[in-house]
Design a protein around this motif. Structure first.
Motif, short mmCIF file in Angstrom:
data_model
loop_
_atom_site.label_atom_id
_atom_site.label_comp_id
_atom_site.label_asym_id
_atom_site.label_seq_id
_atom_site.Cartn_x
_atom_site.Cartn_y
_atom_site.Cartn_z
N GLN A 1 0.82 -1.21 0.00
CA GLN A 1 0.00 0.00 0.00
C GLN A 1 0.85 1.26 0.00
OE1 GLN A 1 -3.39 0.79 2.29
NE2 GLN A 1 -4.27 -1.25 2.09
N VAL A 2 1.90 1.25 0.83
CA VAL A 2 2.75 2.45 0.90
C VAL A 2 3.42 2.67 -0.45
CG1 VAL A 2 4.78 3.47 1.97
CG2 VAL A 2 3.06 2.32 3.38
N LEU A 3 3.97 1.63 -1.04
CA LEU A 3 4.69 1.75 -2.31
C LEU A 3 3.75 2.21 -3.43
CD1 LEU A 3 7.39 1.28 -3.79
CD2 LEU A 3 6.54 -0.99 -4.39
N PHE A 4 2.66 1.47 -3.63
CA PHE A 4 1.76 1.78 -4.75
C PHE A 4 1.05 3.12 -4.54
CE2 PHE A 4 1.83 -2.98 -5.11
CZ PHE A 4 2.61 -3.00 -6.26
N SER A 5 0.69 3.41 -3.29
CA SER A 5 0.02 4.68 -3.03
C SER A 5 0.95 5.85 -3.30
CB SER A 5 -0.48 4.75 -1.59
OG SER A 5 -1.43 3.74 -1.36
N CYS A 6 2.23 5.69 -2.95
CA CYS A 6 3.20 6.76 -3.21
C CYS A 6 3.37 6.97 -4.71
CB CYS A 6 4.56 6.42 -2.59
SG CYS A 6 4.58 6.72 -0.82
N LEU A 7 3.51 5.87 -5.45
CA LEU A 7 3.69 5.98 -6.89
C LEU A 7 2.50 6.67 -7.53
CD1 LEU A 7 5.19 2.46 -7.65
CD2 LEU A 7 6.26 4.64 -8.23
N ALA A 8 1.29 6.16 -7.20
CA ALA A 8 0.08 6.72 -7.81
C ALA A 8 -0.18 8.14 -7.30
CB ALA A 8 -1.11 5.82 -7.52
N GLY A 9 0.02 8.33 -5.99
CA GLY A 9 -0.22 9.66 -5.41
C GLY A 9 0.70 10.70 -6.01
N PHE A 10 1.96 10.33 -6.24
CA PHE A 10 2.92 11.26 -6.86
C PHE A 10 2.49 11.59 -8.28
CE2 PHE A 10 6.83 11.91 -9.38
CZ PHE A 10 7.27 13.08 -8.76
N ALA A 11 2.07 10.58 -9.01
CA ALA A 11 1.64 10.79 -10.38
C ALA A 11 0.45 11.75 -10.43
CB ALA A 11 1.28 9.47 -11.03
N PHE A 12 -0.52 11.52 -9.56
CA PHE A 12 -1.69 12.39 -9.56
C PHE A 12 -1.35 13.81 -9.11
CE2 PHE A 12 -4.46 8.49 -9.36
CZ PHE A 12 -5.07 8.73 -10.56
N ALA A 13 -0.38 13.93 -8.22
CA ALA A 13 -0.06 15.25 -7.69
C ALA A 13 0.81 16.06 -8.64
CB ALA A 13 0.64 15.09 -6.34
N ARG A 14 1.74 15.41 -9.32
CA ARG A 14 2.77 16.18 -10.01
C ARG A 14 2.88 15.94 -11.50
NH1 ARG A 14 6.20 18.85 -6.37
NH2 ARG A 14 4.68 19.66 -4.92
N MET A 15 2.25 14.90 -12.03
CA MET A 15 2.40 14.65 -13.46
C MET A 15 1.13 15.07 -14.16
SD MET A 15 4.28 11.01 -13.14
CE MET A 15 4.53 10.70 -14.87
N GLN A 16 1.31 15.79 -15.29
CA GLN A 16 0.13 16.20 -16.03
C GLN A 16 -0.08 15.27 -17.20
OE1 GLN A 16 1.55 20.12 -16.34
NE2 GLN A 16 0.94 20.43 -14.22
N PHE A 17 -1.25 14.65 -17.21
CA PHE A 17 -1.56 13.79 -18.35
C PHE A 17 -3.06 13.87 -18.62
CE2 PHE A 17 -1.40 11.34 -14.48
CZ PHE A 17 -2.56 10.56 -14.50
N ARG A 18 -3.46 13.50 -19.82
CA ARG A 18 -4.87 13.60 -20.20
C ARG A 18 -5.73 12.72 -19.31
NH1 ARG A 18 -6.53 15.48 -25.49
NH2 ARG A 18 -8.32 14.09 -25.44
N GLY A 19 -6.83 13.26 -18.85
CA GLY A 19 -7.79 12.48 -18.06
C GLY A 19 -7.34 12.25 -16.65
N SER A 20 -6.32 12.97 -16.20
CA SER A 20 -5.82 12.74 -14.84
C SER A 20 -6.89 13.04 -13.79
CB SER A 20 -4.57 13.60 -14.64
OG SER A 20 -4.65 14.36 -13.48
N ALA A 21 -7.64 14.13 -14.02
CA ALA A 21 -8.68 14.51 -13.05
C ALA A 21 -9.80 13.47 -13.03
CB ALA A 21 -9.25 15.88 -13.38
N MET B 1 11.55 13.41 -3.76
CA MET B 1 10.23 13.55 -3.18
C MET B 1 9.94 12.51 -2.10
SD MET B 1 9.40 16.16 -4.73
CE MET B 1 7.68 16.60 -4.73
N LEU B 2 10.31 11.27 -2.36
CA LEU B 2 9.95 10.20 -1.43
C LEU B 2 10.53 10.44 -0.03
CD1 LEU B 2 8.10 7.85 -1.81
CD2 LEU B 2 10.05 6.37 -2.22
N PRO B 3 11.82 10.80 0.07
CA PRO B 3 12.35 11.04 1.42
C PRO B 3 11.59 12.16 2.13
CG PRO B 3 14.14 10.88 -0.15
CD PRO B 3 12.88 10.90 -0.96
N MET B 4 11.10 13.13 1.38
CA MET B 4 10.37 14.22 2.01
C MET B 4 8.97 13.79 2.43
SD MET B 4 11.43 17.80 0.28
CE MET B 4 10.84 17.50 -1.36
N ALA B 5 8.49 12.69 1.83
CA ALA B 5 7.13 12.23 2.12
C ALA B 5 7.09 11.25 3.29
CB ALA B 5 6.52 11.59 0.88
#
Lengths: 285, 424
Positions: free
Chosen positions: A95-115, A196-200
């Motif tokens: 959960q920690v690993l996948f949530s961090c990966l997905a959470g980072f993507a949603f927070a900082r990467m811009q891609f179509r349909g992200s919202a 980012m991860l160390p700061m999270a």
């Protein structure tokens, strides 16, 4: 709780009489919290007759250590404790690993349909857990995983809530650090992993704590997906000690006590992190 | 979450399928040898079940049986999930409460053809149990056990109050008269205990005055019938009129059985599964005995009895072997093994002696003699939809907040609405 640095004697003497009401309330609170636990402890050493008598027995006439051995006779207790531990570790790491990966993507990467995609993720958190029971069971069945250790933790390794939590956390982090890293030539994975991860870490600890607590106590899913006692976590094993008509309370209490010992040790060791973790997420249990 | 989960399962599928295929082939290669799963919910009976399985295995070396114990609350969630997915247990415990639900829904298999082929005599079982598992003329379970009831009383308290011990001549009025003499507020002793628990209270008295919980065609509620109301009134009067029983608050806080075995109440209606627990408490073992359940005012002794059956999953991959096992579970020998534990009375008639002798300190024969008055437990396709509501609503009558007749009317209306929904 108690500070490791000794408070000066003078300060302490002044401190006590200043908050007598607060102290009284706190003491009452402590009794209320510890009371059931002490009762569990004494019940676990009583005979069955003592445990069901009215008025209740608090001090057993003689200590029934046989209740403890009865737990080991009724259940593959060591194996189940190991299963619980493995299940908890796998779910927490996942959960920690996948949530961090997905959470980072949603927070900082811009891609179509992200919202839209994030909206779909959030909608999952609004569905009660029981609704997933049948589909998840069917997935495990088709994967041929029923009655295995993997089935215990696989569906619990992903979390929409965790993704949401980590996304909020990553959004709070200053953009400038990421931009600086990019100027230094870091690619997106490097930014994520090194910067980012160390700061999270506080967010990860908060999420981890929640997953550990939830996972250690999880009962319904393991009971439904696995049937062999050797493939069950200790929560499910303890539940099976309850009879249809009569439950041997001393044995059940002895088992519950043994099962909660590791959690108590973990709590004492990580007390500080646990407190801040729960306070941070604002969610209990 | 879903997306991630699906992606991962896609990635893992080939790997896991390969693993599953390996384990699958080793099983199917040996066609003769099968392992059945047997789902039960009571840990206390698992020892007896394991002994039955051992003897069955000795007779059928090719069939292994694995017991799955799941506690009652989760048992039904698990059964529903696994049967829907097609991977449930082969043989399973069924209760009268859910029998029609699973039979109509196609979760458990009709057994008539197999019963005919094996020439199994269904007349050997207590008729009320067989009847309860017969849905639309088809049999869906081989009766396992049946409940009898009796009047547990405290000899010491009876002696102290100089009241004659109860016997088979007792009717409702004798219970009330004795309870009044036995009640001693100074010592905190009540003569009787009236819990609000259908199976252990009004399901025992409503049939005694010709009342009904559900009509014979299962289409309407019987709660608005005057006789049914009379049967329920017996219990509420004990609290609100005669003041010889602890209140609903007290019986909810403390297990009424514990009140009996601690000398706080002198009489309690007991089920045939309870003597084991009474005997485990030294005070109970020394002072409690069991008399026949008091008859209704006109001597009627009918009562609603629950009883379990062994059913076979409609999705079982080994229906023939499952039948062999279910048949053995319904055999004389299996009945004997169960009876000896003193936990349950086997539904196989004439083999309750071992049960009656399991605890010589109590007169267990009382429960066995009660069986001939058993009627099937009130049930429809969706029993839970109205049964739980009834129990919740009757609390108002137990606390004296509303007269029994008013609450019964309310319960009947809600139940009729639930039953009407069922038919669609």
């Amino acid at each position: 709780m108690a500070d490791s640095a000794q408070p000066p004697v003078g300060r302490r003497r002044r401190y006590l009489p200043r908050h007598p009401v607060a102290h009284l309330l706190l003491c009452l609170g402590a009794v209320v919290m510890v009371g059931p636990f002490l009762w569990q402890l004494t019940t676990s050493l009583q005979t069955f007759g003592e445990s069901v008598s009215v008025p209740p027995t608090f001090v057993p006439r003689s200590l029934q250590w046989s209740n403890v051995t009865a737990v080991f006779a009724a259940l593959p207790f060591g194996q189940q404790l190991l299963n619980t531990t493995l299940m908890t570790i796998a779910r927490t790491v996942g959960q920690v690993l996948f949530s961090c990966l997905a959470g980072f993507a949603f927070a900082r990467m811009q891609f179509r349909g992200s919202a839209v995609l994030f909206g779909i993720f959030l909608s999952v958190t609004m569905v009660p857990y029981q609704v997933f029971l049948l589909p998840q069971y069917q997935i495990m069945q088709r994967l041929g995983l029923l009655n295995t250790l993997v089935a215990l933790f696989l569906p619990g390794m992903f979390s929409a809530f965790g993704t949401f939590l980590m996304r909020q956390f990553f959004r709070q982090l200053p953009m400038e650090i990421e931009e600086a890293a990019r100027i230094d030539g870091a690619n997106i994975l490097q930014i994520f992993w090194r910067i980012m991860l160390p700061m999270a870490a506080p967010g990860m600890i908060a999420l981890g704590v929640l997953v550990i607590i939830w996972s250690w106590n999880d009962l319904l899913w393991p009971l439904v997906v696995n049937s062999d006692p050797r493939q069950m976590p200790v929560s499910a094993g303890l539940a099976s000690l309850q009879g249809q008509y009569t439950t041997n309370f001393p044995v059940l209490m002895a088992g519950s006590l043994l099962a909660s010992l590791p959690v108590i040790v973990v709590f004492i060791v990580f007390q500080r992190h646990l407190m801040s973790g729960i306070a941070f997420s604002g969610v209990k249990g | 979450m879903n997306t991630a989960r699906r992606l991962l399962s896609l990635c893992l599928t080939p790997l896991l399928l390969a693993a599953a295929a390996c384990s699958g082939s080793s099983e199917s290669a040996d066609n003769e040898h099968v392992t059945l799963t047997y789902a039960i919910w009571d840990q206390a009976q698992s020892a007896a079940m394991k002994q039955i399985i051992e003897e069955f295995h000795a007779q059928h070396p090719n069939i292994d049986v694995q017991v799955q114990v799941t506690p009652w609350e989760s048992y039904w969630t698990k059964l529903q999930t696994s049967i829907t997915a097609g991977s449930g247990p082969d043989v399973l415990w069924m209760t009268m409460v859910y029998a029609k639900y699973y039979a109509v829904g196609g979760g458990i298999a009709p057994l008539d053809d197999k019963i005919k082929d094996s020439k199994l005599d269904m007349g050997a079982y207590v008729p009320a149990v067989t009847k309860a598992y017969t849905v639309d003329g088809k049999v869906y379970g081989i009766p396992k056990d049946v409940n009898g009831f009796g009047l547990c009383y405290n000899k010491k308290l009876f002696d102290a109050a100089k009241v004659k011990y109860p016997d088979d001549s007792w009717t409702w009025s004798d219970v009330i008269a004795a309870a009044q003499k036995l009640t001693n507020p100074q010592k905190g002793v009540f003569g009787f205990v009236a819990p609000e628990a259908d199976e252990l209270s009004w399901y025992l008295t409503v049939p005694q005055v010709g009342g009904q919980v559900i009509s014979d065609d299962e289409k309407s509620s019987g709660y608005d019938k005057p006789a049914t109301i009379q049967g329920i009134q017996f219990w509420t009067d004990m609290i609100t009129k005669y003041h010889v029983s602890p209140t609903l608050q007290q019986t909810t806080d403390t297990d009424p059985l514990a009140m009996l075995t601690s000398g706080k109440v002198a009489m309690r209606y007991c089920g045939s599964w309870e003597p084991e627990e009474i005997a485990a408490v030294p005070y109970g073992k020394a002072n409690i005995d069991i008399a026949p359940l008091p008859a209704g005012p006109d001597g009627n002794r009918k009562y609603y009895s629950n009883g379990l059956a062994n059913s076979i999953s409609a999705k079982s991959k080994h229906p023939q072997q499952a039948w062999e096992f279910a048949q053995f579970l319904g055999s004389e020998r299996a009945a004997e093994i169960q009876a000896k534990t003193g936990t349950v009375i086997p539904a196989y008639q004439g083999h309750a002696d071992a049960y009656a002798k399991a605890m010589p300190e109590f007169n267990l024969q009382v429960f066995v003699d009660h069986l001939k008055y058993a009627e099937p437990f009130p049930a429809s396709t969706d029993t839970a939809a109205w049964r739980d509501t009834a129990t919740k609503q009757f609390a108002d009558a137990w606390t004296g907040k509303a007269p029994v007749a008013d609450v019964s009317q309310r319960v009947a209306e809600a139940m009729n609405a639930a039953l009407a929904k069922e038919k669609k």
